[in-house]
Design a protein around this motif. Structure first.
Motif, PDB file in Angstrom:
ATOM      1  N   UNK B 802      13.290 -18.465  14.498  1.00  0.00           N
ATOM      2  CA  UNK B 802      12.015 -18.990  14.025  1.00  0.00           C
ATOM      3  C   UNK B 802      10.825 -18.728  14.914  1.00  0.00           C
ATOM      4  N   UNK B 804       8.572 -16.351  14.376  1.00  0.00           N
ATOM      5  CA  UNK B 804       7.446 -16.025  13.510  1.00  0.00           C
ATOM      6  C   UNK B 804       6.855 -14.646  13.737  1.00  0.00           C
ATOM      7  N   UNK B 807       6.341 -12.857  10.569  1.00  0.00           N
ATOM      8  CA  UNK B 807       5.268 -13.381   9.725  1.00  0.00           C
ATOM      9  C   UNK B 807       3.949 -12.690  10.071  1.00  0.00           C
ATOM     10  N   UNK B 817       7.494 -18.398   7.527  1.00  0.00           N
ATOM     11  CA  UNK B 817       8.292 -19.218   8.430  1.00  0.00           C
ATOM     12  C   UNK B 817       8.334 -20.624   7.857  1.00  0.00           C
TER      13      UNK B 817
END
Lengths: 158, 822
Positions: B802, B804, B807, B817
């Motif tokens: 996670x 990101x 993203x 995310x």
């Protein structure tokens, strides 16, 4: 804290020095692991830092899309402060280096758009560096205060 | 499915925290206690660690519960829902047997109520008692009421019961009424637990006791722990390096190594094992702040995999190293100190330094009753052996696994979790590559917890190359491991096989294993442990001679009756032979102890023979130092050499001549050797191939690289793949076994529950928007992205952590995310 008290007093009393001063809108994009923790540490150790910054916690500076920054300026930010882990210390291996690359590129673009590159700053602040966080934020806010409003906000002010 | 175990872990330093987290992650309950008011131990004082000068402590937090815990930084405290932290507590008594221990805990009153104290600090101003601060090792003063950890949160204060005079001033000013100064009360509590882990840590030598180097007399002589606080931005000087005597910036700084260790006069016949690296780190960081450091050392013990490179980096950026023990030190008018030392015989140098840092030695620190002999009590960390952080973590994980084994098979994590309801099916089978000591101990540990294991071994026997490099006792231990593994029904052994193809996602890997006929099964497994081992380095063809061999071969040959009866007038050992040099820049750790062990053996059969050592630095960390002391007692002669003038080997038909330079005599020396042992080191086996197959990182020398050298020593950068033993770094047999078990512990965490929980923040792909450009694939630091079959990229949910990064890079907003419960 001192300033907020003054601000509430403003309602009743006349203008004070605080009100005459320019209070920039500063967006701070900070990483969860290092700089946010440092800000937390600065808080619990009662280090004062300017109330002008609005902190947004992200998992990693590597997820900062340059659009976040441009959008902040468009929405009336006078400065964008980014805080991440020291190089090599990134919780996600190399996210902060990705951020450094992007922000380096974006600074050049900002100049072309008419925004002073000093309005965007990237600093490495480790989790145990509460004093460093305080110092960098103070310096940044002072710098923006001297630069004055960006005048770039096209939407409603944040 | 069995009930979770309950454990007491004594000591909340790094070993205790690691052991607690390991047990907590596999569903057990832990009572973690410490005599201090906060957790963290020595780590509270250390900001950055060698060999990369990073903090990185957050990386050891469990992948799942770190998201749920209140804080993200280990420095703030220890938070896990299965761990109860009890400050100001110690163990009084342990009764009962393993699996059913009764532990009597005693807590003393905290005097400050943590629920009421808001850390305002008003009491600090009125407290009349001032005393040296332990955390900063007397560099600064603190009050009897004080903040126990620089970064702990909430920043509750604590009262030191030994120095408090009960004047009551703090109570008067406290606005929240958090302080109660009544009579000391002690509370006893009985815990029924499965096992107790003692991780009581180390104590640092106090140079004031032996009045060494004017410590305590001159303000500018400080310990390495005090210097550590000086470097820290949360320390008394806020990161500036200042002379304590007058507050002037300190430019010239000297480190004196081995203060209170490796000192027979003080009865300290041990090496602390980490101070050389500690001093290197401090010197490096001080250089960044503009100081000029000099380290006075005896042997620069850079015995870890990357440590030699760390030393090389520091010396190339201007660090000065002087090999000698300074004999005296005096204060100088106008500040600073005059240090006298004699680097070569006959030469005395007086040099001015602003600051002198004493690298103080360590010793096991527990002063209370010794429970270590009791069944069900396991000892780890510095209280057992003097280790650095990463070895402490390995040892703690290994011990926590042994503790969990006492409680029987693993527990199932609770199913209904409010925050992370998302789960992924995993295969509870583990593939172990390599049947050496590390692989075998990992397999046995996992099988002991009911997880099926497949061992893939390239040879036609188990046990690895240990027989090459060890003595009879070690070989017997290995045979025992092999016998246990062969008997175990949960362990499937594939000999003369190798993994060929590897695919899948974390928890659901598929590996095609082939034997010599290129046939074999496809194994579906949840995790993989790479323990491919290594071997001793072979000598170059130019050195083939019956009298020249590696130290390992020589050590084994000493058992031959032929050698025993032969005349041996002179034996020469050349240590660091073609290692710790540019081509092979690491220390193999085992050559020095092996060669030194040979000395005793040689002496038993040949009391008159000369034994000569050419060495660069003798690497005998911890208790191995005894070997070095013993070898000197037995009359071995040690001659240091520099890499620019290494000793020369002249091979003739009948004899071998070794020529070298003795710096103490100041002249060339020549020995006719009957046997020559070369410390040519160890090397990893098939590191590069495995790294390529499993997609993990490998260093130039072929050692597999871990996710973090300090905090995640047995994890590879890719979730579900773990590394241990000689494939990762040169290790002794004990360490290999520990690493194997630590890797098993990490794998266990992933596969013990067939429905593994996902992290609360993971990336997701919106397939309609994905154009398969692959940018996220390249940017993902965890290999958690792969091209899916449905025309869109897919996420490996257990590997994604996670961050990101995907993203930010996705041009189509296809990657998002998701953080649940935030």
């Amino acid at each position: 804290m001192e300033q907020t008290t003054q601000q509430t007093d403003l309602v009743k009393t006349e203008q004070t020095d605080f009100d005459k001063e320019f209070h920039p809108n500063i967006v701070a994009l900070v990483c969860n692991w290092c700089t946010y923790t440092a800000a937390d540490l600065a808080g619990v150790t009662r280090l004062k830092y300017p109330a002008e910054i609005r902190m947004i916690r992200l998992m990693c500076t590597g997820m900062i899309d340059p659009r976040f920054i441009v959008e902040s300026f468009l929405r009336g930010a006078d400065g964008v402060f980014i805080g991440g882990c020291h190089p090599g210390d990134c919780h996600y291996i190399n996210g902060n280096l990705k951020a450094r690359l992007r922000i380096g590129g974006l600074k050049a673009l900002l100049q072309g758009m008419g925004i002073e590159p000093q309005r965007l700053a990237l600093h490495w602040i480790g989790a145990s560096e509460g004093t460093e966080f305080q110092k960098q934020v103070k310096d940044f806010v002072e710098g923006i205060r001297e630069l004055g409003p960006s005048g770039f906000g096209v939407y409603d002010s944040i | 499915m069995s009930k979770p175990g309950r454990f007491v872990v004594a000591g909340a330093g790094i070993s205790g925290v690691r052991a607690s987290l390991d047990l907590a992650e596999t569903g057990h309950e832990v009572v973690l206690l410490d005599t201090a008011p906060v957790s963290g131990g020595i780590l509270l004082a250390l900001d950055r660690q060698f060999p990369n000068d990073h903090c990185g402590m957050c990386r050891m937090l469990p992948m799942l519960d770190r998201d749920q815990s209140k804080y993200f930084c280990m420095r703030l405290g220890m938070f896990h829902k299965n761990v109860t932290f009890m400050p100001n507590t110690e163990i009084k008594e342990i009764g009962g047997g393993p699996g059913d221990l009764k532990v009597l805990l005693q807590s003393w009153s905290a005097k400050v109520d943590p629920d009421l104290c808001n850390g305002c600090g008003d009491c600090l101003e009125v407290c009349p008692v001032s005393l040296p601060d332990d955390l900063a090792d007397s560099l600064s003063l603190r009050k009897a009421i004080f903040k126990p950890g620089p970064n702990t949160s909430p920043s509750t204060l604590a009262i030191d019961p030994d120095s408090c005079i009960l004047c009551g001033k703090c109570k008067e000013v406290c606005q929240t009424g958090a302080i109660t100064l009544g009579p000391d009360y002690e509370q006893t509590l009985e815990e029924k637990v499965t096992a107790v882990i003692m991780a009581t840590g180390v104590e640092y030598f106090d140079p004031g006791d032996a009045s060494m180097y004017g410590y305590g007399k001159y303000a500018d002589v400080i310990t390495s722990l005090a210097f550590e606080r000086m470097l820290s931005s949360s320390g008394p000087t806020q990161g500036r390096i200042l002379r304590p005597s007058d507050g002037a910036p300190a430019e010239n700084i000297a480190w004196i190594q081995c203060v209170g260790s490796r000192n027979l006069r003080l009865g300290a016949d041990h090496c602390s094992g980490a101070c050389c690296m500690f001093a290197l780190k401090q010197a490096g960081l001080s250089m960044e702040k503009g100081s000029r450091p000099t380290i006075f050392y005896m042997d620069m013990r850079t015995f870890g995999r990357d440590w030699q490179k760390y030393l090389d980096r520091a010396s190339s950026s201007g660090l000065r190293l002087v090999r000698c023990r300074p004999h005296s030190l005096e204060a100088r008018n106008g500040g600073g100190l005059m240090l006298s030392y004699s680097p070569v015989p006959g030469e005395l140098i007086d040099e001015h330094f602003d600051l002198v840092v004493l690298s103080v030695g360590r010793a096991p620190g527990w002063k209370g009753p010794d429970f270590s002999d009791q069944d069900g009590v396991l000892v780890t960390g510095g209280s057992k052996r003097l280790l650095d952080i990463s070895r402490s973590l390995v040892s703690a994980s290994s011990v926590s696994f042994r503790a969990a084994m006492i409680s029987g098979s693993p527990v199932q994590a609770e199913q209904g979790d409010s925050i992370t309801s998302q789960r992924v099916k995993v295969k509870s089978k583990v593939l172990v590559v390599g049947g050496g000591p590390a692989g075998l101990s990992a397999s046995l540990a996992l099988a002991g917890q009911g997880i099926s294991v497949v061992i893939v071994e390239k040879n036609d026997f188990l046990g690895g190359n240990v027989s090459q490099i060890s003595d009879a006792e070690a070989r017997e231990r290995i045979r025992e491991l092999v016998r246990d593994a062969e008997k175990n029904q949960d362990i499937e052994i594939l000999l003369k096989s190798r993994p060929m193809e590897f695919s899948g996602t974390t928890g659901n890997f598929q590996t095609h294993v082939l034997d010599q006929q290129n046939k074999g099964p496809i194994i579906e497994h949840g995790a993989v442990i790479l323990a491919s081992g290594g071997s001793q380095s072979t000598l170059p063809a130019s050195l083939v001679h019956p009298k020249v061999m590696t130290v390992f071969d020589l050590h084994r040959r000493l058992d031959d009756p032929e050698i025993k009866e032969k005349d041996l007038n002179c034996l020469v050992f050349i240590q660091c032979f073609e290692t710790r040099t540019k081509e092979k820049n690491y220390c193999s750790r085992l050559c020095c102890p092996t060669a030194l062990r040979s000395v005793e053996k040689i002496r038993s059969t040949h009391p008159e023979s000369r034994i000569i050592f050419f060495y660069r630095d003798i690497m005998t960390p911890g208790d191995l130092e005894h070997l070095y002391t013993r070898a000197r007692e037995l009359g071995a002669i040690f001659i240091p050499y520099q890499t620019d003038i290494p000793p020369k080997l002249i091979l003739e038909k009948e004899q071998v001549v070794v020529e070298g330079f003795d710096p103490y005599l100041g002249e060339e020396v020549k020995f006719k050797a009957d046997l020559v042992g070369l410390g040519s080191g160890l090397g990893p086996g098939s590191g590069h191939e495995l790294a390529e197959l499993f997609g993990i990182r490998v260093d130039r020398e072929g050692f597999l690289i871990e996710a973090d050298p300090k905090w995640r020593p047995v994890d590879s950068g890719r979730e579900g793949i773990f590394i241990c033993g000689l494939a990762r770094n040169p290790v002794s047999l004990d360490e290999a076994v520990d690493e194997g078990r630590a890797a098993a512990q990490r794998a266990m965490r992933l596969v013990y529950n067939p429905q593994a929980r996902m992290s609360v923040s993971t990336a997701r792909i919106r397939p309609a928007l994905c154009s398969m450009c692959g940018l996220c694939w390249t940017v993902c630091p965890y290999f958690a992205r792969y091209p899916g079959s449905k025309g869109a990229m897919e996420v490996d949910p257990l590997a994604c952590q996670g961050c990101g990064a995907c993203v930010a890079i996705c041009p189509n907003h296809a990657s998002v995310l998701e953080v649940q419960g935030d």
